[in-house]
Design an enzyme around this catalytic site. Structure first.
Site, mmCIF file in Angstrom:
data_model
loop_
_atom_site.group_PDB
_atom_site.id
_atom_site.type_symbol
_atom_site.label_atom_id
_atom_site.label_comp_id
_atom_site.label_asym_id
_atom_site.label_seq_id
_atom_site.Cartn_x
_atom_site.Cartn_y
_atom_site.Cartn_z
ATOM 1 N NE ARG A 187 -2.798 4.280 13.100
ATOM 2 C CZ ARG A 187 -1.790 4.514 12.253
ATOM 3 N NH1 ARG A 187 -1.052 5.603 12.356
ATOM 4 N NH2 ARG A 187 -1.536 3.658 11.293
ATOM 5 N NE ARG B 98 0.213 -4.196 12.505
ATOM 6 C CZ ARG B 98 0.256 -2.905 12.166
ATOM 7 N NH1 ARG B 98 -0.316 -2.490 11.055
ATOM 8 N NH2 ARG B 98 0.832 -2.012 12.952
ATOM 9 C CB THR C 164 6.380 5.323 7.046
ATOM 10 O OG1 THR C 164 6.198 4.036 7.636
ATOM 11 C CG2 THR C 164 6.128 6.400 8.065
ATOM 12 C CG HIS D 66 1.569 7.293 4.403
ATOM 13 N ND1 HIS D 66 0.928 8.372 4.967
ATOM 14 C CD2 HIS D 66 1.654 6.351 5.374
ATOM 15 C CE1 HIS D 66 0.646 8.092 6.236
ATOM 16 N NE2 HIS D 66 1.077 6.868 6.511
ATOM 17 C CG HIS E 106 -17.227 9.901 -24.530
ATOM 18 N ND1 HIS E 106 -16.460 9.351 -23.540
ATOM 19 C CD2 HIS E 106 -16.374 10.242 -25.517
ATOM 20 C CE1 HIS E 106 -15.189 9.366 -23.912
ATOM 21 N NE2 HIS E 106 -15.114 9.915 -25.113
HETATM 22 C C1 HCA Z 1 3.200 6.612 11.451
HETATM 23 C C2 HCA Z 1 2.893 5.153 11.670
HETATM 24 C C3 HCA Z 1 2.273 4.423 10.537
HETATM 25 C C4 HCA Z 1 2.132 2.993 11.029
HETATM 26 C C5 HCA Z 1 1.764 1.976 10.027
HETATM 27 C C6 HCA Z 1 1.621 0.607 10.601
HETATM 28 C C7 HCA Z 1 3.142 4.489 9.268
HETATM 29 O O1 HCA Z 1 4.266 6.905 10.975
HETATM 30 O O2 HCA Z 1 2.359 7.452 11.772
HETATM 31 O O3 HCA Z 1 1.310 0.454 11.772
HETATM 32 O O4 HCA Z 1 1.815 -0.350 9.828
HETATM 33 O O5 HCA Z 1 2.718 5.080 8.284
HETATM 34 O O6 HCA Z 1 4.233 3.945 9.314
HETATM 35 O O7 HCA Z 1 1.007 4.981 10.221
HETATM 36 CU CU CU Z 2 0.708 5.768 8.320
#
Ligand code: HCA
Ligand code: CU
Length: 381
Positions: free
Chosen positions: A12, A133, A167, A196, A291
């Protein structure tokens, strides 16, 4: 840190990586490999993204994987939810942007609209007996009062997990710890996190999230994703095996990590980064003489990870001017030659002198050793 679980999003978030173009066949291969590795969940692109995307979700659900449960990632829309629950997934990961950036420049909805649609979509998914979720996109730049309100509302509806997402990749571990602690105090459900890596903190943030009481970590193989991606599965395993070796070794098939990374790297046409944790070409290469000596005596002296846990082996880089006689001795033994320690020290000096002049390769060193061995054997004869 508590017993964490992995939600792998290579199929995804990883599809949002610049180089990713996944065919159904590729997706099936990756899903099977993730299952063999033992990730707890596999998150898939929304079935409303395209006709083909929906077929992919259905096909992966039909694989009947042995370990991994299947999730699909959808917007907080009734239409998306209706399509999602018909695909055969075990769970639905709903997300909606809550920061002012996203509310103004992305979907244009206010918090009361967000709350209303969250309630409607969550109740619908639950009524179908599917896991749910709810996550806020851009959580770290959202208003804390808004977050506490929306999360406590969805918690009361009985969601399985809430998700917290960095994000834009700007959060640091201390902010992560504080936000998760605060949110945890108002919910009773489990917490999932999504980090990220724009500022290089993704793994550290994931680890800190667990310390603060989160349970689920989103990962991608090699960390692929939007921009420079998210928490890499392999690097995260490296972090966690140090924290809780028994749990990690018993739960995940760590020896499959290299093949899994190679599979994805081939499909998205990238190389494994040279300095990748575990699988970077030099991740278990020891170079300096000091080492090498200690490693030969006891590998733990200069290794936090044991390459054998990942089906890999360490390498002593002896063909360079920083080498020492212990490393050369081990090479002499590998070559099945007999030299005394004094002789090994002498040939080491020759190798280091040559290494001052130019880069050496293994053949160079081997031929210096063999020539030297031939000379001293002749003298003795
Ligand atoms: C995006 C969505 C997501 C969703 C993360 C989640 C993000 O901006 O592409 O569902 O918790 O980084 O916010 O990947
Ligand atoms: Cu994301």
């Amino acid at each position: 840190v508590s017993k964490f679980q992995i939600i792998d999003s290579t199929l995804r978030e990883g599809e949002q990586f610049a180089n990713a173009f996944f065919t159904l066949d590729m997706k099936l291969k990756i899903a099977k490999a993730l299952d063999e590795f033992g990730v707890d969940y596999i998150e898939l692109t929304s079935p409303v993204a395209s006709e083909q995307a929906r077929e992919e979700v259905e096909a992966i659900c039909k694989l009947g994987l042995k370990t991994s449960k299947i999730l699909t990632h959808i917007r907080c829309h009734m239409h998306d939810a209706k399509v999602a629950v018909e695909t055969g997934v075990d769970g639905v990961n709903i997300f909606i942007g809550t920061s002012s950036f996203l509310r103004q420049h992305s979907h244009g909805k206010d918090m009361s609209y967000i709350t209303k649609s969250a309630i409607e979509v969550i109740e619908f998914v639950k009524s179908k007996g599917v896991e749910v979720r709810f996550s806020t996109e851009d959580s770290f730049r959202s208003d804390i009062v808004d977050l506490l309100n929306i999360y406590s509302t969805v918690d009361k509806l009985g969601v399985n997990r809430i998700g917290i997402a960095d994000t834009v990749g700007g959060a640091n571990p201390r902010q992560v710890y504080e936000l998760i602690r605060t949110i945890k105090s108002v919910v009773s459900c489990d917490i999932e996190t999504h980090f990220h890596n724009d500022t290089g903190c993704a793994i550290a943030n994931a680890y800190t999230a667990l310390e603060a009481g989160a349970k689920y970590i989103d990962t991608c193989v090699l960390g692929i994703g939007e921009r420079n991606g998210i928490v890499p599965l392999g690097g995260f395993m490296a972090r966690m095996i140090v924290a809780d070796p028994d749990y990690v070794k018993s739960k995940y098939q760590l020896k499959k990590i290299r093949d899994l990374e190679n599979l994805v790297a081939d499909i998205v046409q990238v190389n494994i980064p040279f300095n990748n944790p575990i699988t970077g070409f030099c991740a278990f290469t020891h170079k300096a003489g000091i080492h090498a000596k200690a490693i030969l005596a006891n590998p733990s002296t200069y290794e936090i990870l044991n390459p054998e846990d990942f089906g890999l082996s360490r390498y002593i880089h002896f063909a360079n001017r920083l080498t020492g006689w212990n490393a050369i001795k081990s090479r002499v033994e590998q070559l099945n030659l007999k030299l005394s320690d004094d002789q090994i020290k002498e040939v080491t000096t020759k190798i280091k002198l040559m290494g001052d002049v130019r880069p050496l390769n293994i053949e160079d060193v081997d031929s210096i050793i063999r020539d030297y061995h031939a000379d001293v054997s002749e003298e003795q004869a």
